[in-house]
Scaffold this motif. Structure first.
Motif, PDB file in Angstrom:
ATOM      1  N   ALA A  68       4.672 -42.451  34.351  1.00  0.00           N
ATOM      2  CA  ALA A  68       6.068 -42.493  34.763  1.00  0.00           C
ATOM      3  C   ALA A  68       6.932 -41.881  33.682  1.00  0.00           C
ATOM      4  CB  ALA A  68       6.496 -43.937  35.028  1.00  0.00           C
ATOM      5  N   GLY A  69       8.205 -41.720  34.014  1.00  0.00           N
ATOM      6  CA  GLY A  69       9.148 -41.217  33.026  1.00  0.00           C
ATOM      7  C   GLY A  69       9.196 -39.700  32.987  1.00  0.00           C
ATOM      8  N   ARG A  70       9.893 -39.207  31.978  1.00  0.00           N
ATOM      9  CA  ARG A  70      10.125 -37.772  31.841  1.00  0.00           C
ATOM     10  C   ARG A  70       9.535 -37.248  30.540  1.00  0.00           C
ATOM     11  NH1 ARG A  70      13.810 -35.252  35.189  1.00  0.00           N
ATOM     12  NH2 ARG A  70      14.609 -36.640  36.828  1.00  0.00           N
ATOM     13  N   HIS A  71       9.318 -35.962  30.530  1.00  0.00           N
ATOM     14  CA  HIS A  71       8.815 -35.275  29.352  1.00  0.00           C
ATOM     15  C   HIS A  71       9.824 -35.439  28.226  1.00  0.00           C
ATOM     16  CE1 HIS A  71       7.200 -31.994  26.899  1.00  0.00           C
ATOM     17  NE2 HIS A  71       6.154 -31.925  27.707  1.00  0.00           N
ATOM     18  N   THR A  72       9.367 -35.868  27.068  1.00  0.00           N
ATOM     19  CA  THR A  72      10.303 -36.166  25.984  1.00  0.00           C
ATOM     20  C   THR A  72      10.947 -34.931  25.382  1.00  0.00           C
ATOM     21  OG1 THR A  72       8.526 -36.184  24.333  1.00  0.00           O
ATOM     22  CG2 THR A  72       9.062 -38.284  25.403  1.00  0.00           C
ATOM     23  N   PRO A  89      10.082 -34.500  35.047  1.00  0.00           N
ATOM     24  CA  PRO A  89       9.146 -35.569  35.392  1.00  0.00           C
ATOM     25  C   PRO A  89       7.718 -35.196  35.036  1.00  0.00           C
ATOM     26  CG  PRO A  89      10.667 -35.151  37.201  1.00  0.00           C
ATOM     27  CD  PRO A  89      10.853 -34.028  36.222  1.00  0.00           C
ATOM     28  N   ALA A 138       0.325 -43.635  27.993  1.00  0.00           N
ATOM     29  CA  ALA A 138       1.678 -43.160  27.697  1.00  0.00           C
ATOM     30  C   ALA A 138       1.849 -42.737  26.245  1.00  0.00           C
ATOM     31  CB  ALA A 138       2.699 -44.250  28.048  1.00  0.00           C
TER      32      ALA A 138
END
Length: 219
Positions: free
Chosen positions: A28-32, A37, A187
């Motif tokens: 989940a989440g986004r590319h830092t 996404p 993650a």
């Protein structure tokens, strides 16, 4: 380490760890770095490429820095164990290699440009290691998503082999296979070197330039 380490031979399906029917952790989440996404589905018109070139921490950074790349994520590919963990892959008993999934825009870059970056960012002649990193999970691999990608990968390998041979290197050991399941990593491994700028990176190329444009693929 929970498992006896196996570095020099891939396990058979019968020898491989059993794994699990579902992942133990979400993606989940986004590319830092890129802000996009990580999880599919991806926008229409983008293409996917999968590469293994040693420790995926440094390998992923190589690709997120490339023009035309929309997102990247790291995972495990080419093995037998469903939904493995990092420790299981590092045991050598799953058959996977550490891989980077590269989602790119064919209008802004090409699969050939990604192949050039792949070949020049590691030493593809080392078998089950990359530099000081030893184990089957560090082997070089290209997992293709179309016949065009497969053809381009094979042509680029043959072209690079010629210039490597002229520079004193041995045979390329890179696997080129149709893409099977890609199991995303935990993650803390995603964009690891952005989260840990002083972290370990064992990625290093041969210094030999790869010819580009040896075959055409649309992705």
């Amino acid at each position: 380490m929970l498992f006896g380490r196996r570095e020099n031979a891939l396990p058979t399906p019968e020898e491989a760890l059993k794994g699990r029917p579902e992942p133990e952790f979400p993606l989940a989440g986004r590319h830092t770095v890129l802000g996009t996404p990580l999880a599919a589905p991806y926008p229409e018109g983008l293409s996917v490429a999968d590469f293994g070139l040693g420790c995926f921490w440094g390998a992923e950074r190589k690709f997120w820095q490339a023009p035309g790349v929309w997102t990247t994520l790291v995972g495990y590919q080419g093995g037998h164990t469903p939904h493995p963990t990092y420790d299981e892959v590092c045991s050598g008993l799953t058959g996977h290699t550490e891989a980077v999934r590269v989602v790119f825009d064919p209008a802004r870059t090409s699969y050939e440009a990604l192949l050039k970056l792949f070949w020049e960012s590691h030493d593809p002649t080392q078998g089950f290691r990359q530099g000081n990193d030893r184990g089957t999970q560090y082997r070089s691999a290209i997992h293709t998503h179309s016949p065009a990608q497969h053809t381009a990968a094979e042509f680029s390998r043959d072209a690079y082999q010629s210039v490597l041979h002229a520079s004193g290197y041995g045979p390329i050991t890179t696997e080129i296979l149709p893409a099977g399941p890609f199991y995303y990593a935990e993650a803390d491994h995603q964009q690891y070197l952005d989260k840990n700028p002083a972290g370990y990176c064992g990625i290093g190329g041969t210094g030999v330039s790869c010819p580009i444009g040896v075959a055409k693929a649309d992705g």
